[in-house]
Design a protein around this motif. Structure first.
Motif, PDB file in Angstrom:
ATOM      1  N   ILE A   1       0.383 -20.194   9.428  1.00 44.51           N
ATOM      2  CA  ILE A   1      -0.601 -19.753   8.420  1.00 44.51           C
ATOM      3  C   ILE A   1      -0.054 -20.017   7.018  1.00 44.51           C
ATOM      4  CG2 ILE A   1      -1.731 -17.715   7.431  1.00 44.51           C
ATOM      5  CD1 ILE A   1      -1.889 -16.662  10.394  1.00 44.51           C
ATOM      6  N   ASP A   2       1.239 -19.742   6.836  1.00 46.26           N
ATOM      7  CA  ASP A   2       1.873 -20.059   5.545  1.00 46.26           C
ATOM      8  C   ASP A   2       1.718 -21.536   5.212  1.00 46.26           C
ATOM      9  OD1 ASP A   2       2.798 -17.449   5.266  1.00 46.26           O
ATOM     10  OD2 ASP A   2       4.914 -17.955   5.616  1.00 46.26           O
ATOM     11  N   HIS A   3       1.905 -22.401   6.202  1.00 48.38           N
ATOM     12  CA  HIS A   3       1.767 -23.843   5.958  1.00 48.38           C
ATOM     13  C   HIS A   3       0.375 -24.168   5.432  1.00 48.38           C
ATOM     14  CE1 HIS A   3       5.282 -25.442   8.647  1.00 48.38           C
ATOM     15  NE2 HIS A   3       5.697 -24.678   7.655  1.00 48.38           N
ATOM     16  N   GLU A   4      -0.639 -23.543   5.973  1.00 49.18           N
ATOM     17  CA  GLU A   4      -2.002 -23.793   5.482  1.00 49.18           C
ATOM     18  C   GLU A   4      -2.174 -23.262   4.064  1.00 49.18           C
ATOM     19  OE1 GLU A   4      -4.176 -25.895   6.780  1.00 49.18           O
ATOM     20  OE2 GLU A   4      -2.509 -26.226   8.161  1.00 49.18           O
ATOM     21  N   ARG A   5      -1.614 -22.099   3.780  1.00 48.94           N
ATOM     22  CA  ARG A   5      -1.684 -21.562   2.411  1.00 48.94           C
ATOM     23  C   ARG A   5      -0.963 -22.472   1.433  1.00 48.94           C
ATOM     24  NH1 ARG A   5      -0.146 -15.337   3.010  1.00 48.94           N
ATOM     25  NH2 ARG A   5       1.035 -15.930   1.188  1.00 48.94           N
TER      26      ARG A   5
ATOM     27  N   VAL B   1      16.965 -20.034  13.444  1.00 49.02           N
ATOM     28  CA  VAL B   1      18.017 -19.394  14.219  1.00 49.02           C
ATOM     29  C   VAL B   1      17.587 -19.337  15.695  1.00 49.02           C
ATOM     30  CG1 VAL B   1      19.301 -17.239  14.559  1.00 49.02           C
ATOM     31  CG2 VAL B   1      18.859 -18.078  12.235  1.00 49.02           C
ATOM     32  N   GLU B   2      16.340 -18.965  15.916  1.00 50.98           N
ATOM     33  CA  GLU B   2      15.827 -18.887  17.283  1.00 50.98           C
ATOM     34  C   GLU B   2      15.798 -20.269  17.927  1.00 50.98           C
ATOM     35  OE1 GLU B   2      15.315 -16.152  19.170  1.00 50.98           O
ATOM     36  OE2 GLU B   2      16.234 -15.241  17.414  1.00 50.98           O
ATOM     37  N   ALA B   3      15.442 -21.281  17.158  1.00 43.58           N
ATOM     38  CA  ALA B   3      15.419 -22.640  17.699  1.00 43.58           C
ATOM     39  C   ALA B   3      16.816 -23.060  18.147  1.00 43.58           C
ATOM     40  CB  ALA B   3      14.894 -23.626  16.655  1.00 43.58           C
ATOM     41  N   ASP B   4      17.812 -22.781  17.334  1.00 44.15           N
ATOM     42  CA  ASP B   4      19.177 -23.115  17.718  1.00 44.15           C
ATOM     43  C   ASP B   4      19.591 -22.365  18.985  1.00 44.15           C
ATOM     44  OD1 ASP B   4      19.761 -25.025  15.755  1.00 44.15           O
ATOM     45  OD2 ASP B   4      20.357 -23.485  14.311  1.00 44.15           O
ATOM     46  N   ARG B   5      19.189 -21.113  19.079  1.00 47.95           N
ATOM     47  CA  ARG B   5      19.547 -20.308  20.247  1.00 47.95           C
ATOM     48  C   ARG B   5      18.792 -20.761  21.498  1.00 47.95           C
ATOM     49  NH1 ARG B   5      17.500 -16.026  22.933  1.00 47.95           N
ATOM     50  NH2 ARG B   5      15.762 -15.742  21.495  1.00 47.95           N
TER      51      ARG B   5
ATOM     52  N   ASN C   1      10.498 -19.806   3.223  1.00 46.38           N
ATOM     53  CA  ASN C   1      11.794 -20.399   3.565  1.00 46.38           C
ATOM     54  C   ASN C   1      12.752 -19.344   4.108  1.00 46.38           C
ATOM     55  OD1 ASN C   1      10.749 -22.818   2.704  1.00 46.38           O
ATOM     56  ND2 ASN C   1      11.968 -22.927   0.844  1.00 46.38           N
ATOM     57  N   TYR C   2      12.733 -18.170   3.508  1.00 46.62           N
ATOM     58  CA  TYR C   2      13.580 -17.084   4.014  1.00 46.62           C
ATOM     59  C   TYR C   2      13.208 -16.766   5.460  1.00 46.62           C
ATOM     60  CZ  TYR C   2      15.944 -12.651   4.546  1.00 46.62           C
ATOM     61  OH  TYR C   2      16.758 -11.651   5.013  1.00 46.62           O
ATOM     62  N   ASP C   3      11.917 -16.641   5.719  1.00 48.18           N
ATOM     63  CA  ASP C   3      11.459 -16.319   7.078  1.00 48.18           C
ATOM     64  C   ASP C   3      11.867 -17.398   8.070  1.00 48.18           C
ATOM     65  OD1 ASP C   3      10.348 -14.001   6.088  1.00 48.18           O
ATOM     66  OD2 ASP C   3       8.284 -14.759   6.103  1.00 48.18           O
ATOM     67  N   GLU C   4      11.771 -18.660   7.675  1.00 48.15           N
ATOM     68  CA  GLU C   4      12.182 -19.739   8.575  1.00 48.15           C
ATOM     69  C   GLU C   4      13.692 -19.723   8.808  1.00 48.15           C
ATOM     70  OE1 GLU C   4       8.845 -23.232   8.125  1.00 48.15           O
ATOM     71  OE2 GLU C   4      10.613 -23.369   6.835  1.00 48.15           O
ATOM     72  N   GLU C   5      14.445 -19.626   7.722  1.00 45.83           N
ATOM     73  CA  GLU C   5      15.898 -19.724   7.828  1.00 45.83           C
ATOM     74  C   GLU C   5      16.531 -18.532   8.537  1.00 45.83           C
ATOM     75  OE1 GLU C   5      17.248 -20.471   3.828  1.00 45.83           O
ATOM     76  OE2 GLU C   5      16.105 -22.359   3.725  1.00 45.83           O
ATOM     77  N   HIS C   6      15.865 -17.385   8.517  1.00 49.71           N
ATOM     78  CA  HIS C   6      16.398 -16.198   9.185  1.00 49.71           C
ATOM     79  C   HIS C   6      15.619 -15.861  10.453  1.00 49.71           C
ATOM     80  CE1 HIS C   6      18.008 -15.925   5.116  1.00 49.71           C
ATOM     81  NE2 HIS C   6      19.042 -15.375   5.711  1.00 49.71           N
TER      82      HIS C   6
ATOM     83  N   ARG D   1       6.689 -15.661  18.919  1.00 49.27           N
ATOM     84  CA  ARG D   1       5.488 -16.508  18.803  1.00 49.27           C
ATOM     85  C   ARG D   1       4.596 -16.033  17.664  1.00 49.27           C
ATOM     86  NH1 ARG D   1       5.981 -16.461  24.423  1.00 49.27           N
ATOM     87  NH2 ARG D   1       4.399 -14.856  24.663  1.00 49.27           N
ATOM     88  N   ARG D   2       4.462 -14.724  17.493  1.00 53.14           N
ATOM     89  CA  ARG D   2       3.661 -14.198  16.378  1.00 53.14           C
ATOM     90  C   ARG D   2       4.288 -14.587  15.039  1.00 53.14           C
ATOM     91  NH1 ARG D   2       3.325  -9.677  19.680  1.00 53.14           N
ATOM     92  NH2 ARG D   2       4.777  -8.514  18.395  1.00 53.14           N
ATOM     93  N   SER D   3       5.614 -14.568  14.971  1.00 51.25           N
ATOM     94  CA  SER D   3       6.288 -14.980  13.730  1.00 51.25           C
ATOM     95  C   SER D   3       6.005 -16.448  13.427  1.00 51.25           C
ATOM     96  CB  SER D   3       7.803 -14.766  13.852  1.00 51.25           C
ATOM     97  OG  SER D   3       8.090 -13.398  13.913  1.00 51.25           O
ATOM     98  N   ILE D   4       6.012 -17.284  14.456  1.00 47.43           N
ATOM     99  CA  ILE D   4       5.713 -18.706  14.257  1.00 47.43           C
ATOM    100  C   ILE D   4       4.273 -18.884  13.814  1.00 47.43           C
ATOM    101  CG2 ILE D   4       5.463 -20.933  15.428  1.00 47.43           C
ATOM    102  CD1 ILE D   4       7.952 -20.074  17.126  1.00 47.43           C
TER     103      ILE D   4
END
Length: 140
Positions: free
Chosen positions: A84-88, A132-136, A123-128, A76-79
Motif C-alpha cells: 500500500i505504501d508503494h502505491e502511495r 530481516v524476515e527475507a534473510d531469515r 524504509n524503516y519498516d522494510e529494513e527492520h 503477510r499483513r506487514s507486507i
C-alpha cells in the motif's frame, strides 16, 4: 533488485538497505532542486522516479511474493502494508510530476517533503521487517 541480491554475496537487508541509501542521495538532490526552483528539478525527479520504481518493482514482483509464501499471517499483513505504501509513493510521485509541470513551486516543496516523510517510515519498516524476515526465511 539485481543479481547482487540473487548471488547471496550479501544479505537482502544489506543490498536493499544500500539501495535505500542510493535513493536517499537522489532524493537530497531532488529536494535541493525543488527548493531552489531550478528548471533541473524535473530531471532530478525523473532520475529519482526511475530508481525508486525499479526498486519497488523488484520488491513487488520478487521479494514480497517470495517472503509471503513462507511468512506468518502477521508478516503477510506487514507486507501488504508495504505494498500500500508503494502505491502511495507512486501517487505522490505522479502528483509531484504534475505540480512541477504546472510550475507550482510551493506545491512541489510540500509534496517533496511528504515524499521524504513517507520514505522515512517505509524504509524503516522494510529494513527492520521484511528485509530481516527475507534473510531469515529465504536463507533456509
Amino acid at each position: 533488485m539485481n543479481d547482487t541480491a540473487d548471488r547471496r554475496t550479501e544479505s537482502i537487508d544489506d543490498a536493499l538497505g544500500a539501495d535505500h541509501e542510493r535513493l536517499d542521495r537522489l532524493l537530497v538532490i531532488l529536494e535541493a532542486e525543488v527548493r531552489s526552483g531550478s528548471p533541473a528539478a524535473g530531471e532530478a525527479l525523473g532520475r529519482f522516479v526511475r530508481g525508486l520504481e525499479h526498486h519497488m518493482a523488484w520488491e513487488d514482483s520478487h521479494l514480497f511474493p517470495a517472503v509471503k509464501t513462507l511468512a506468518s499471517e502477521k508478516e503477510r499483513r506487514s507486507i501488504e502494508s508495504l505494498e500500500i505504501d508503494h502505491e502511495r509513493l507512486r501517487d505522490t510521485l505522479r502528483s509531484l510530476d504534475s505540480t512541477l509541470a504546472a510550475e507550482n513551486a510551493g506545491g512541489a516543496e510540500v509534496l517533496v517533503g511528504w515524499l521524504r516523510t513517507l520514505l522515512q517510515g517505509h524504509n524503516y519498516d522494510e529494513e527492520h521487517g521484511v528485509y530481516v524476515e527475507a534473510d531469515r526465511l529465504l536463507a533456509a
